[in-house]
Design an enzyme around this catalytic site. Structure first.
Site, short mmCIF file in Angstrom:
data_model
loop_
_atom_site.label_atom_id
_atom_site.label_comp_id
_atom_site.label_asym_id
_atom_site.label_seq_id
_atom_site.Cartn_x
_atom_site.Cartn_y
_atom_site.Cartn_z
N ARG A 105 1.04 -1.29 -0.04
CA ARG A 105 -0.11 -0.04 0.02
C ARG A 105 0.81 1.34 -0.04
O ARG A 105 1.57 1.42 0.77
CB ARG A 105 -0.89 0.10 1.07
CG ARG A 105 -1.68 1.25 1.29
CD ARG A 105 -2.81 1.13 2.31
NE ARG A 105 -3.96 0.48 1.78
CZ ARG A 105 -5.26 0.50 2.21
NH1 ARG A 105 -5.52 1.05 3.39
NH2 ARG A 105 -6.20 -0.30 1.75
N GLN A 112 -9.92 -4.33 -3.90
CA GLN A 112 -11.12 -3.96 -3.58
C GLN A 112 -12.25 -4.20 -4.69
O GLN A 112 -13.21 -4.54 -4.47
CB GLN A 112 -11.06 -2.39 -3.24
CG GLN A 112 -12.44 -1.81 -2.80
CD GLN A 112 -12.95 -2.31 -1.30
OE1 GLN A 112 -12.17 -2.13 -0.55
NE2 GLN A 112 -14.05 -3.00 -1.31
N ASP A 119 -17.64 6.35 -1.46
CA ASP A 119 -16.64 6.16 -0.69
C ASP A 119 -16.20 7.52 -0.19
O ASP A 119 -16.83 8.68 -0.52
CB ASP A 119 -15.13 5.94 -1.36
CG ASP A 119 -14.03 5.62 -0.85
OD1 ASP A 119 -13.97 5.40 0.39
OD2 ASP A 119 -12.97 5.64 -1.69
N CYS A 144 -16.59 0.89 0.04
CA CYS A 144 -15.53 0.11 0.57
C CYS A 144 -15.21 0.16 1.88
O CYS A 144 -14.32 -0.52 2.23
CB CYS A 144 -14.39 0.46 -0.67
SG CYS A 144 -13.79 2.21 -0.32
N ARG A 176 -13.76 -9.29 1.19
CA ARG A 176 -12.35 -8.83 1.13
C ARG A 176 -11.55 -10.28 1.41
O ARG A 176 -10.62 -10.69 0.86
CB ARG A 176 -12.08 -7.82 1.77
CG ARG A 176 -12.43 -6.36 1.43
CD ARG A 176 -11.90 -6.07 0.09
NE ARG A 176 -10.27 -6.13 -0.03
CZ ARG A 176 -9.67 -5.09 0.34
NH1 ARG A 176 -10.35 -3.95 0.86
NH2 ARG A 176 -8.38 -5.03 0.26
#
Ligand code: CP
Ligand code: NVA
Length: 296
Positions: free
Chosen positions: A97, A127, A215, A255, A283
């Site tokens: 990330r 995602q 989001d 998400c 997920r």
């Protein structure tokens, strides 16, 4: 094979991942990654991505090593390329990330093991793949559906645009003037035949939608624009009025993490159309399938 962008996978690969994820969610337990090791490098915080990957590795018989930027010599100036070359000699895969997408593309050049994008400023492919599983689960099929993205056309939106083009999902984006998805991604998605429409009206964008997705207005890294964004996006909240413009059977997705009362009301988040917590659970199942596909 690296997964930096949705476009690193073919439609067939994604279909295989979804089929496997469904089997795994149904209880199929096999140690596909017995004794394999995964390095997980995180430059930004994470709840779902970190924990789902870590648990996924364990359930598949392997191990995960979590490393924040400060844990690594990267924080003291060791280069991205050297870091990637060294870690490749220890582990079977890396989940990263990064603040900037370029960090990932630089690492990918030097990594001899699969590199998985766990979110950058440009994309969040894990995602989006997981979201396709949720859509398939609740809608049975995905082709021809209408997905209305209401709010900031950000990294998650970019990955969904590419994925929607691959799977013939029609996407409408409701966002204020001055905001738009990444231009290169938008053009790629259009070039693949994606049906995408942009509106500066949330109600118009949500009209007859099968899926409403939102989001946060302020993504990690956008904090300097926090107050301006809160003002600009105020009209683009997913609330009962927006949901009432969609089909009665609409599913509402986010998400997460959500800022309740900002981009989505608690009423909608906890309401009958919301599949948000099922979406979060998925997920784990999709990460297990993804790791199996890329690492075994
Ligand atoms: N959706 C998602 O990626 O959440 P985290 O930031 O908690 O990983
Ligand atoms: N767009 C959000 C997604 C978090 C999972 C961010 O980048 O912060």
């Amino acid at each position: 094979m690296h997964l930096l962008s949705i476009l690193d996978l073919k439609k067939k690969d994604i279909e295989e991942i979804l089929d496997l994820a469904i089997k795994m969610k149904g209880g199929e337990e096999r140690k596909f990654l017995k004794d394999k090791n995964l390095a997980m490098i995180f430059e930004k915080p994470s709840t779902r991505t970190r924990v789902s990957f870590e648990v996924a590795m364990r359930q598949l018989g392997g191990y995960a090593i979590y490393l924040s930027r400060d844990d690594l010599q990267l924080s003291r100036g060791e280069s991205i390329s050297d870091t990637a070359r060294v870690l490749s000699r220890y582990v079977d895969g890396m989940v990263v990330r990064a603040l900037k997408h370029e960090t990932l593309t630089a690492m990918a050049k030097y990594s001899s093991v699969p590199l998985i994008n766990a979110l950058t400023d440009l994309e969040h492919p894990c995602q989006a793949i997981s979201d396709l599983l949720t859509i398939k689960e609740f809608k049975g099929t995905v082709e021809g559906l209408k997905l209305a993205w209401i709010g900031d056309p950000n990294n998650v939106c970019n990955s969904l645009l590419l994925l929607s083009s691959l799977f013939n999902i029609n996407m409408t984006i409701g966002c204020p003037e001055g905001y738009k998805p990444d231009e290169e991604i938008f053009n790629k998605a259009k070039g693949m035949g994606g049906k995408i429409e942009l509106y500066d009206d949330p109600y118009k964008a949500a009209e007859d939608a099968d899926i409403i997705y939102t989001d946060v207005w302020v993504s990690m890294g956008d904090d300097s624009e926090k107050e301006k964004r809160k003002r600009d996006f105020k009209r683009f909240q997913v609330n009962e009025k927006v949901v009432s413009c969609a089909k009665e059977s609409v599913i509402v997705m986010h998400c997460l993490p959500a800022m309740r009362g900002k981009e989505i009301t608690s009423e909608v988040m906890d309401g009958k159309n919301s599949v948000i917590f099922e979406q979060a659970e998925n997920r784990l199942h999709s990460e297990k399938a993804l790791l199996t596909k890329l690492l075994s």
